[in-house]
Design a protein around this motif. Sequence first.
Motif: not given
Lengths: 147, 147, 147, 147
Positions: C66, C70, C91-96, C122, C136, C138-139, D90, D92-95
């Motif tokens: 993360f 970031d 906002n940040l969304n992450i896929n592991f 992204d 991956h 995106s935020g 797997t 995580l989305n954070i605001n």
Amino acid sequence: MTNSVPKPVMDAEELNAFLSQVYPQLNDHLEGYRVVDVKPGGCTVRLQASEQHLRPGATVSGPALFTLADIGGYACVLSHLGPEALCVTTNLNINFMRKAEAGEILGRSRILKLGRSLMVFDVEMITPANGLTVAHASGTYSIPPKK
Amino acid sequence: MTNSVPKPVMDAEELNAFLSQVYPQLNDHLEGYRVVDVKPGGCTVRLQASEQHLRPGATVSGPALFTLADIGGYACVLSHLGPEALCVTTNLNINFMRKAEAGEILGRSRILKLGRSLMVFDVEMITPANGLTVAHASGTYSIPPKK
Amino acid sequence: MTNSVPKPVMDAEELNAFLSQVYPQLNDHLEGYRVVDVKPGGCTVRLQASEQHLRPGATVSGPALFTLADIGGYACVLSHLGPEALCVTTNLNINFMRKAEAGEILGRSRILKLGRSLMVFDVEMITPANGLTVAHASGTYSIPPKK
Amino acid sequence: MTNSVPKPVMDAEELNAFLSQVYPQLNDHLEGYRVVDVKPGGCTVRLQASEQHLRPGATVSGPALFTLADIGGYACVLSHLGPEALCVTTNLNINFMRKAEAGEILGRSRILKLGRSLMVFDVEMITPANGLTVAHASGTYSIPPKK
């Protein structure tokens, strides 16, 4: 001091009337979305899911639930700021947890932050017939500057 | 060694035929979604956005773009695994970046990981008329176990 | 016409010097993050993952990845707007996707939209030793108004 | 019938002991994360944010809050399934909604779905000093198959 809870300025019937005027596409082609409750800091939108909202497997489709979540956020921002149609979604994240059959689905949305230019919200989508949570979303609406 | 690029087993026409059979709702009520290209590791789906896909402000709605992203993922998983209709979205995150008017929008999806039980993908949505990226999504499809 | 590609105004060394001045916590407690490349519309940040970045299973932790994502976004906004330390992630969304062992991980970030008040980006995180994509993200970064 | 609430099998002290054994990195380099409560369907994790958790602007950093959210999910899955260290995030989305100063932050996590292979959760992060929500996250943990 706690999070101050914002107060609504439009009720469910006013929202439905406004939505049918500015967003006729919502129920012309995908009937079944109605605001059923507005309270300080949140709203409830009901999807009456029928054949047209289903996907393979005879379960309610992702796009139909996304629409429920998105309208939940729109209802929050409109009900608490007034009829500003040009608020737009900038981000929405949705988790699909259980399959839902045709029937009633309630989207309970909650304002997490109402700022000057952004509103952050989340929505819990449940099937009242069995009390299960079928999907959960969180997202952001952008609020245009006051003229 | 690099990421091995998975190979498709269905082409665009086979996908469109399969979708119209198992998912008639997609184009009955929201006409305009068609797979236009399949290549190793990705697909392109076209939305021909018309009046019915618009929201207040005369721009393409969030649900219409979400559907484009979701079908992009579905086309990836189907084209690379074969006609397994019961793959379902478990998570989708979408950022809306620019307003799009009615017209053609291309969703270029890419497989980021194709595992046994999950596929991770992203989708870039552009308006070919001006080359602008209007939205970007990433998400996960769950793949049912082999019988 | 295509997406106009924004031009950077700071290079990798200027960014590293700026980060070590305004954000000493980044490498005091979690050493190993360095900007290694800046180009129009994007940046590359390297994490040299060691014991301290691992989680149970001896793989690089979610928080370490993360942070890489970031900082990738922060490097994008700083390099393209200039040294405005007070840009913040909204906002940040992450896929592991795959487990990564200790060693080098590259985060390749890309500006998807650079607006007046928001930047959307992204980041693809790869282990150059084997070319695999491990995560991956995106935020969105919020850009404070000009004084 | 309603969502059946899963019952925990480990309490806060057992979780803290397990975390310090299998995940020493958590508090060696970023001290301050402790599970303070476990109840059916959820947990509370406390971050005692100090200088080392701050970013430019003297506010708690995104990575520090991401860690709080991620540990919140880990505490949920461990407390309800038992000490299975190899559960991994797997998605995580954070605001991030409000700036938080150094001090105590509570992450209240909630299990939205506990399936055989996936757990979906959300986390509300508040500063108890003023009752404000500073961030909100939702995510998914993958649960390894039983041996």
